[in-house]
Structure formats: C-alpha cells, structure tokens
Enzyme design. Structure first.
Site, PDB file in Angstrom:
ATOM      1  N   GLU A  95       5.794 -12.678 -22.710  1.00 21.06           N
ATOM      2  CA  GLU A  95       7.036 -12.882 -22.821  1.00 21.06           C
ATOM      3  C   GLU A  95       7.261 -13.090 -24.731  1.00 21.06           C
ATOM      4  O   GLU A  95       7.402 -13.757 -24.560  1.00 21.06           O
ATOM      5  CB  GLU A  95       7.818 -12.488 -22.347  1.00 21.06           C
ATOM      6  CG  GLU A  95       8.058 -12.284 -20.956  1.00 21.06           C
ATOM      7  CD  GLU A  95       8.875 -11.724 -19.536  1.00 21.06           C
ATOM      8  OE1 GLU A  95       9.418 -10.519 -19.534  1.00 21.06           O
ATOM      9  OE2 GLU A  95       9.620 -12.802 -19.426  1.00 21.06           O
ATOM     10  N   CYS A 108      11.687 -14.569 -30.262  1.00 24.33           N
ATOM     11  CA  CYS A 108      11.919 -16.348 -29.701  1.00 24.33           C
ATOM     12  C   CYS A 108      10.263 -15.684 -29.094  1.00 24.33           C
ATOM     13  O   CYS A 108      10.014 -15.102 -28.392  1.00 24.33           O
ATOM     14  CB  CYS A 108      12.083 -16.779 -29.012  1.00 24.33           C
ATOM     15  SG  CYS A 108      12.355 -17.661 -27.324  1.00 24.33           S
ATOM     16  N   CYS A 115       3.905 -22.647 -17.255  1.00 23.64           N
ATOM     17  CA  CYS A 115       3.808 -23.229 -17.829  1.00 23.64           C
ATOM     18  C   CYS A 115       3.886 -24.636 -16.925  1.00 23.64           C
ATOM     19  O   CYS A 115       4.014 -24.621 -15.741  1.00 23.64           O
ATOM     20  CB  CYS A 115       6.077 -23.992 -18.127  1.00 23.64           C
ATOM     21  SG  CYS A 115       5.923 -25.172 -19.628  1.00 23.64           S
ATOM     22  N   CYS A 119      10.498 -28.031 -15.041  1.00 21.95           N
ATOM     23  CA  CYS A 119      11.273 -28.698 -15.434  1.00 21.95           C
ATOM     24  C   CYS A 119      12.736 -27.414 -13.906  1.00 21.95           C
ATOM     25  O   CYS A 119      12.060 -26.294 -13.785  1.00 21.95           O
ATOM     26  CB  CYS A 119      12.641 -27.859 -16.676  1.00 21.95           C
ATOM     27  SG  CYS A 119      11.321 -28.677 -17.647  1.00 21.95           S
ATOM     28  N   CYS A 122      14.305 -24.295 -14.470  1.00 23.34           N
ATOM     29  CA  CYS A 122      13.829 -23.233 -15.802  1.00 23.34           C
ATOM     30  C   CYS A 122      12.896 -22.039 -14.597  1.00 23.34           C
ATOM     31  O   CYS A 122      12.169 -22.183 -13.671  1.00 23.34           O
ATOM     32  CB  CYS A 122      12.947 -24.043 -16.344  1.00 23.34           C
ATOM     33  SG  CYS A 122      11.794 -22.384 -17.454  1.00 23.34           S
ATOM     34  N   CYS A 342      17.898 -17.494 -22.910  1.00 25.06           N
ATOM     35  CA  CYS A 342      16.922 -18.512 -22.117  1.00 25.06           C
ATOM     36  C   CYS A 342      16.715 -19.029 -20.488  1.00 25.06           C
ATOM     37  O   CYS A 342      17.322 -18.921 -20.302  1.00 25.06           O
ATOM     38  CB  CYS A 342      17.352 -19.897 -22.559  1.00 25.06           C
ATOM     39  SG  CYS A 342      17.566 -19.965 -23.974  1.00 25.06           S
TER      40      CYS A 342
HETATM   41  N1  SAH Z   1       9.129 -26.271 -23.460  1.00 25.96           N
HETATM   42  C1  SAH Z   1       9.299 -26.391 -24.559  1.00 25.96           C
HETATM   43  C2  SAH Z   1       9.965 -25.174 -25.396  1.00 25.96           C
HETATM   44  C3  SAH Z   1      10.412 -24.034 -24.008  1.00 25.96           C
HETATM   45  S1  SAH Z   1      12.239 -23.875 -24.962  1.00 25.96           S
HETATM   46  C4  SAH Z   1      10.933 -27.086 -24.504  1.00 25.96           C
HETATM   47  O1  SAH Z   1      11.269 -27.764 -23.781  1.00 25.96           O
HETATM   48  O2  SAH Z   1      11.605 -27.114 -25.072  1.00 25.96           O
HETATM   49  C5  SAH Z   1      12.994 -22.846 -23.778  1.00 25.96           C
HETATM   50  C6  SAH Z   1      14.650 -23.320 -23.777  1.00 25.96           C
HETATM   51  O3  SAH Z   1      15.423 -22.699 -23.183  1.00 25.96           O
HETATM   52  C7  SAH Z   1      14.639 -25.867 -23.127  1.00 25.96           C
HETATM   53  O4  SAH Z   1      15.665 -25.763 -23.937  1.00 25.96           O
HETATM   54  C8  SAH Z   1      15.170 -25.215 -21.895  1.00 25.96           C
HETATM   55  O5  SAH Z   1      15.507 -26.214 -21.252  1.00 25.96           O
HETATM   56  C9  SAH Z   1      15.443 -23.704 -22.103  1.00 25.96           C
HETATM   57  N2  SAH Z   1      15.984 -23.733 -20.615  1.00 25.96           N
HETATM   58  C10 SAH Z   1      15.407 -23.594 -19.189  1.00 25.96           C
HETATM   59  N3  SAH Z   1      15.686 -22.883 -18.003  1.00 25.96           N
HETATM   60  C11 SAH Z   1      16.858 -22.275 -18.948  1.00 25.96           C
HETATM   61  C12 SAH Z   1      17.697 -21.442 -18.037  1.00 25.96           C
HETATM   62  N4  SAH Z   1      17.626 -21.324 -17.044  1.00 25.96           N
HETATM   63  N5  SAH Z   1      18.751 -21.839 -18.495  1.00 25.96           N
HETATM   64  C13 SAH Z   1      19.343 -21.985 -19.763  1.00 25.96           C
HETATM   65  N6  SAH Z   1      17.842 -22.492 -20.738  1.00 25.96           N
HETATM   66  C14 SAH Z   1      17.063 -22.338 -19.769  1.00 25.96           C
END
Ligand code: SAH
Length: 366
Positions: A95, A108, A115, A119, A122, A342
């Site tokens: 996406e 974006c 991944c 985390c 996420c 995000c």
């Molecule tokens: N792997 C990289 C790139 C992904 S960026 C990283 O971790 O930075 C995506 C951003 O959205 C990251 O800051 C991630 O932590 C955040 N994110 C992930 N899941 C989310 C959620 N459910 N709600 C809000 N932000 C989230």
C-alpha cells in the site's frame, strides 16, 4: 541476464543506469536521458523516447523494459487522503498513501511486503512478512502516484514530500531503499530535497550510521516509550538496540548537519505510555538530543489490545513536552475511513513467517 528476461530499468538509479549502458556499449549520457524519460516524463516505453536513435529504441525494446506494479485498488478518503493497493509481479500487494495538506502533498511509501519487527501496536506487523521490495518497486510507488495525481495548475507536482513510513522497516532493506531514495533526490528524476524525503526507522542502529554516510535524508525514529522496559514490549527490536544506544546514533546522525533534528514518533496508547510521569521521563531522555516529537494518536485495527489515548491525555502529554522546550506536534489522523492511517497498512502479504497462523492458533482470530 538471460535471453528471456528483460532488465527492468525502473530498478536502476543513475549510477546503475550508467553501468548498464556501459555494459551494452552505450555512452554514459544515455543514462541521464533514460532516467529523465522514465521518472521525470513518465514514459511507458522506449518508442516515446524521441531523443534516442531508432536503433537504440529498438534494441532497448528487445532487451529492457519499464515495468510498474499494477494498481489493484484505488481508494479516496473523505479528507482527500488516497490509498493505492499495488500488485507486484509475485502477486503480493503493498500500500501507498497520498496525504494532501495545505502547503504540501506527502506520499507515504512502503519498503517491504509486511514487516519482520512485530511491534505490538502495528497492523502491518500482524500480517507477517514476505520479502523486501526492489528499488524499482519502491520508487514506482512515487511514479504511479505522480501519474495518478498529475500536476497543479502551475505545472508543479502535487507530491512535494516523501516519507518512508509505509509497510516495512526501510533500514532492513538498505541496499534497495538507498538507490530508490537517490532517484527521489536526483534532479533528473524527482528532484526532491533531502529535507523533503524522510526515512522512518524503529532503530536499526548500524544502518542509521550507514545512512548518514551514504544518503543522509531526514530521519524519523519510532520511539514510543520513555524507557527500555516499556519499549522492549512495544518495539521488540529494542532488546537488540536499546534506547541509550539509539539516542547516541541519533546524535551522530545530526552531528554532521548542525541544523538537522530527528523526529521522534510516539504513538499514544491509552494507559500504556501516555501518563504525565512518562512525558517527564521523555523530556529527560531527549534533553540533549536535537529532537522534534510527533505524537501519533493510536489507530485501531482488528485484534488489537490497545486503545487510543483520550484527547485530554494527548494534550496534557504534549503540554509537558512543550513547556520543557521540545517542539511537539500531534499528528492529525488522516484517511482512517479507508484504513490508510499510520499503522493500518496491511496490503496483501503472502506471509512466510507463519505469524498469522500462530496468532490464529493462539487467540482464535481469523
Ligand atoms: N518500520 C518503520 C517504518 C514504519 S513507519 C518505523 O517503525 O518507523 C510507521 C509509523 O506509524 C511508525 O512510527 C509506527 O510506529 C507508527 N504506527 C504503527 N502502528 C500504528 C498504529 N496502530 N497507530 C498509530 N501509529 C502507528
């Protein structure tokens, strides 16, 4: 190169393009011309490239190609956010999200199919992982989006900024991400300034140092917690690269260009990391790092145990940081009605890690 397989020139940054043309006995300036045709003018085929000789066009048609992912879905949110689901050669889908704002348009982009980092908050992590993207599959997201969006009335591109904040961990795909970013920065391709290309990482420290040396762009770091105990839980990569070492790497990253600051992303999870005491802890942690903080209200997805912090909690947290002198903004949630916010990007990942199966077995989700 086998006889049957054409070289997809979308994968080549200018250096690689020069090497390619040297390899087929052509002059280096051809690399610049073709880069321009593909990325600046969006040419679909070699016949369109009118400043190449007829012979060279015919030859390229035979041995090379410009192949882009296919648009499998194109969705527009109520707030103008637009999300494309792109199908890759192997059937996996990724996406890409366009976020229009008053004074800029941000794309974006994803760097991996799924991944590996897992985390806990996420959605991409819950999809498992298939593979890393090729440079061309990364930059093609920009190409496809530029094509779809066209230009503004002044003839300028609508996309002014790129963030590598989509699916995947870009620094675990360094060798493909860097050529893709070089094309984004290349005046003969997209001509974006380093300030307008931001790479977001969960904190792969050795690669942060390589990035600084090889392709310094704006850096965002997904911090999300003010101490190791909590960060270990939210971002498991922290067990390998703990906060103190991560912040050292951030200081090194900024050392070369005195005006640059790292953006720390902090997802706001109700009753997990959003307390006032935690805000103070964060202030203390970042006291000697050139930092900005982006608070991201948690975006929900099926099967998550987390809830978004209340507006009051987010404001209170933000005020503590601001009073301590930290530049802090609360990121606006965009495109959540089409799951484009995000952490909501899921794509269609042919999971090879069996993470989903394990999850189904454990908690019975489908
Ligand atoms: N792997 C990289 C790139 C992904 S960026 C990283 O971790 O930075 C995506 C951003 O959205 C990251 O800051 C991630 O932590 C955040 N994110 C992930 N899941 C989310 C959620 N459910 N709600 C809000 N932000 C989230």
């Amino acid at each position: 190169m086998s006889n049957t397989e054409k070289t997809n020139l979308i994968n080549l940054d200018r250096q690689a393009m020069q090497d390619y043309f040297a390899g087929i006995g052509e002059k280096p300036f051809r690399a610049t011309q073709i880069t321009q045709w593909i990325h600046q003018y969006g040419a679909n085929d070699f016949e369109a490239m009118t400043n190449l000789s007829r012979e060279l066009r015919a030859r390229l048609t035979e041995i090379a190609e410009i192949r882009l992912p296919e648009i499998a879905q194109d969705q527009l949110a109520a707030d103008g956010t637009r999300k494309w689901l792109l199908r890759l050669d192997d059937g996996n889908c990724i996406e890409t999200v366009f976020i229009p704002e008053e004074s800029r348009g941000t794309l974006c982009v994803s760097s991996q199919v799924g991944c590996t980092l897992n985390c806990s908050f996420c959605s991409t992590g819950h999809q498992g992982f298939n593979r890393s993207l090729k440079a061309g599959e990364i930059v093609a997201q920009l190409l496809v989006a530029n094509r779809a969006l066209g230009r503004d009335p002044k003839g300028e591109r609508i996309i002014t900024n790129v963030v590598l904040m989509g699916m995947g961990e870009p620094l675990l795909n360094f060798d493909e991400v860097v050529p893709a970013m070089r094309l984004m920065l290349d005046d003969h391709a997209y001509g974006l300034s380093r300030r307008r290309v931001t790479l977001s990482t969960a904190g792969v420290i050795p690669m942060m140092d390589r990035l600084r040396a090889e392709c310094p762009v704006s850096l965002a770091v997904s911090l999300h917690a003010p101490n190791d105990a909590l960060r270990d839980e939210l971002v498991p990569l922290n067990k390998k690269y703990p906060i103190r070492e991560l912040l050292d790497a951030c200081r090194r990253y900024c050392a070369d260009s005195p005006r640059s600051r790292v953006t720390f992303e902090y997802v706001m999870l109700a009753d997990v990391n959003d307390g006032v005491a935690q805000a103070h802890e964060l202030v203390h942690l970042l006291r000697d790092v050139p930092a900005k903080v982006n608070l991201i209200p948690f975006n929900s997805f099926p099967q998550t145990q987390y809830r978004r912090s209340t507006k009051e909690a987010i404001d209170r947290f933000r005020d503590v940081l601001i009073e301590a002198g930290l530049t802090t903004i609360t990121r606006k949630t965009r495109g959540d009605d089409i799951d484009a916010a995000c952490g909501q990007l899921a794509g269609q990942v042919q999971d090879r890690t069996r993470r989903r199966q394990r999850l189904v077995a454990r908690v019975g989700v489908s």
